[in-house]
Write an enzyme that holds these catalytic residues in place. Sequence first.
Site, PDB file in Angstrom:
ATOM      1  N   GLU A 221      39.273  11.371   3.478  1.00 35.84           N
ATOM      2  CA  GLU A 221      37.913  11.746   3.939  1.00 35.84           C
ATOM      3  C   GLU A 221      37.006  10.514   3.997  1.00 35.84           C
ATOM      4  O   GLU A 221      35.872  10.529   3.513  1.00 35.84           O
ATOM      5  CB  GLU A 221      37.311  12.812   3.005  1.00 35.84           C
ATOM      6  CG  GLU A 221      38.112  14.086   2.896  1.00 35.84           C
ATOM      7  CD  GLU A 221      38.021  14.974   4.136  1.00 35.84           C
ATOM      8  OE1 GLU A 221      37.446  14.530   5.150  1.00 35.84           O
ATOM      9  OE2 GLU A 221      38.536  16.101   4.096  1.00 35.84           O
ATOM     10  N   ARG A 606      36.768  25.507  13.088  1.00 37.04           N
ATOM     11  CA  ARG A 606      37.271  26.350  11.990  1.00 37.04           C
ATOM     12  C   ARG A 606      38.016  27.564  12.547  1.00 37.04           C
ATOM     13  O   ARG A 606      38.740  28.243  11.813  1.00 37.04           O
ATOM     14  CB  ARG A 606      36.134  26.855  11.092  1.00 37.04           C
ATOM     15  CG  ARG A 606      35.263  25.810  10.415  1.00 37.04           C
ATOM     16  CD  ARG A 606      36.046  24.766   9.684  1.00 37.04           C
ATOM     17  NE  ARG A 606      36.245  23.600  10.531  1.00 37.04           N
ATOM     18  CZ  ARG A 606      37.095  22.625  10.272  1.00 37.04           C
ATOM     19  NH1 ARG A 606      37.867  22.688   9.204  1.00 37.04           N
ATOM     20  NH2 ARG A 606      37.200  21.589  11.065  1.00 37.04           N
TER      21      ARG A 606
END
Length: 749
Positions: A221, A606
């Site tokens: 990340e 998503r």
Amino acid sequence: MSILDSLNESQKKAVIHTDGPLLILAGAGSGKTRVITHRIARLIGDGVVPPTGIFAVTFTNKATEEMKNRIVRLIGPQGSSVFIKTFHAASVYILRRYGEAIGIPSSFSIYDTSDQASLIKEILLQMRLDPKKIRPESIASKISEVKDRAELIDGADPTLLLQKNFSYDFHEIYEEYHRRLAANNALDFNDLLIKTVHLLRSGTGALERLQRQWTYFMIDEYQDTNYAQYLIAKHLASAGKNICVVGDDDQSIYSWRGADIRNILNFEKDYPGAAVVTLDTNYRSTRPILDAASSVIRNNVNRKAKEIRSHKGDGERVVWCRANNEYGEAEFVVNTIISLKHREGLSGRDFAVFYRTNAQSRVFEDRLRKENIPYRVVGGMKFYERKEIKDLLAYLKFIANPLDQVSMLRIINTPARGVGRVALERIRETARGAGVSEWTAISEGLIGGKIPRGIAEFRDIILKCRDSARGMPETRLSDFVEQVIEESRYVKSLEEEESVEARSRIENIGEFVNSVYDYQQANPDATLDGFLQDISLYTTEENPEDDPDSRGNQVTLMTVHNAKGLEFPVVFLTGMEEDIFPHKLSSDTEEGIEEERRLCYVGITRAMERIYITCAELRRTFNEIYHKEPSRFIFEIPGSLIEATEYISAGYQSAQPRRGFFEKKVYNESHFDVEPDDSIDDDNTPEASNQTEGPGESKFRVRDSVLHPKYGVGRILSIEGSGDNLKITILFGRSSKTFLEKYTPLEKA
């Protein structure tokens, strides 16, 4: 089976890379955790480095456990020796072993947010400042904001980094806070990172020892790293340059907590000759969903160009629904959930409703409860359980029932007005001695000696509001509630905090006023007692979520920020309107708009099978109705990918809201692709339709020049419709906008 057998070509390329810097651009749903863990397993399995020679960091404890478990499954027990931690945990490890070199004893304590608030409260009391009026949590947030700044680590004056005016001496509090941390041998979470940077820069030999221990570095990340985390990784990897960072610049959405997208964008400048691998296959979403998300994010300038392909292939088009108001939006969402459940056998867990701000959850919660559909709110409390809502309800309950001691104790010093423990004890003793209620002791002036000013203020607020309550139903319930908010100074106190949390609470209060207005619409003779009774039954009735049989079968509600890293078969991306998404606080800079666009990209990606994008034409805030424009992000999606519909609810006009009727409209692709017409002039405009107002319908005429408070002076192109639905289209410069006249403050220019 070989470690490489289950990987696609781009994943293999990343896994077999061995020496030198490596940037892995991991698009949404492209299997980045699989690549990280397989690369670690491959380095160990091929004898490149022992397990103890790898340093890997990510951002959550859950992610570290998942990575450890996957590595053990790949190469067996030796995988458990790999150093995998969060950045903060890695910093604790380093400081406990080497921190003595810069004056940090190994036994230091770590202060969490609660510990910070307690320490700051002591400082405020010492400075004779009321911690009820100046919230310690707010100061702790501002201190953290300073310490997230890169300039601080490079030696800037910390108290000059916040360009704000304070009603107290922030510099003195900041300095005393750190003196006390040192005296207590404690570090806060920011310090863990900052002190680690200081240690690695100190020249005490700690860096060299750590570089002998670890020779390969994996940073997950990377787009979410702040300046301190960036420096920790850079210093540790400076010897061998065997650093691999994994991330997606298109999913950098945390600048408000210090994340710096430049860390990933500038990786190749920091490490010349770095290899770059793009994980370009998405295993989560269908092609229309992925294409829609890609078409939006492509409009950002500050990004790495990449093309992500869908492994799933074709699927349903994106559905865009524009409802007439937020109630129509909620009805459309919930009715669609019911329909898909019945038609396709989906369960509650398959659905997620995303919104930009927490306050937007209320209408969806209300609608789900009416339909007896279990739901859960992730990353926040249900609407009526939020502190500010409970506080306002306590005000209303106490005004209605002055014997309600529980409500009185909740609000007598909320917001802070200097009524502390000693004052409350005086009230209790006076009431007991006189055989009356605490409120009687206050309202009738039975308390002896000098009465604290805060008690007098509280008495005046309640007496004034009780007088107004007697005027109902002539005084509208919604007007009365707004008066209580005004008299209590509740919103004013939140505005003075100038924090993200305070802004969110204000939005929730505005939505509470909307809920009062809804009740008033359904009950024209609404009273305070009736409203409180209905709310009490509403918030204490059996919730379908509490049924053990429904657990795990709940519709998920959350902000888009909380959705990162998750996936759902069906996603509703709601409130897609200008000033909501993109948020009005982010719309004044290009950097802000680009982060909002990345947030939109995260929301769309998503979705696994279906994505519904919804917005409202009208939306009420603090009992004021506003005409809303669809989000610019919607129009960045090609029309070929979208099925556009409308949903109309009775909404604001009906006392008993009926179930909305569904009108389906499919727009031409050109509806989404129109650019402003540069050739518009007085003789060549859409006004050629000559649509004018009906007799007495509008105070304006086509060609009138009008002044809009936000967009300035414009010229009316057309007027159509009638009554509440009378629409005026106005040309501002080279673009036109349409408004409902009833709800738009226009003046002739």
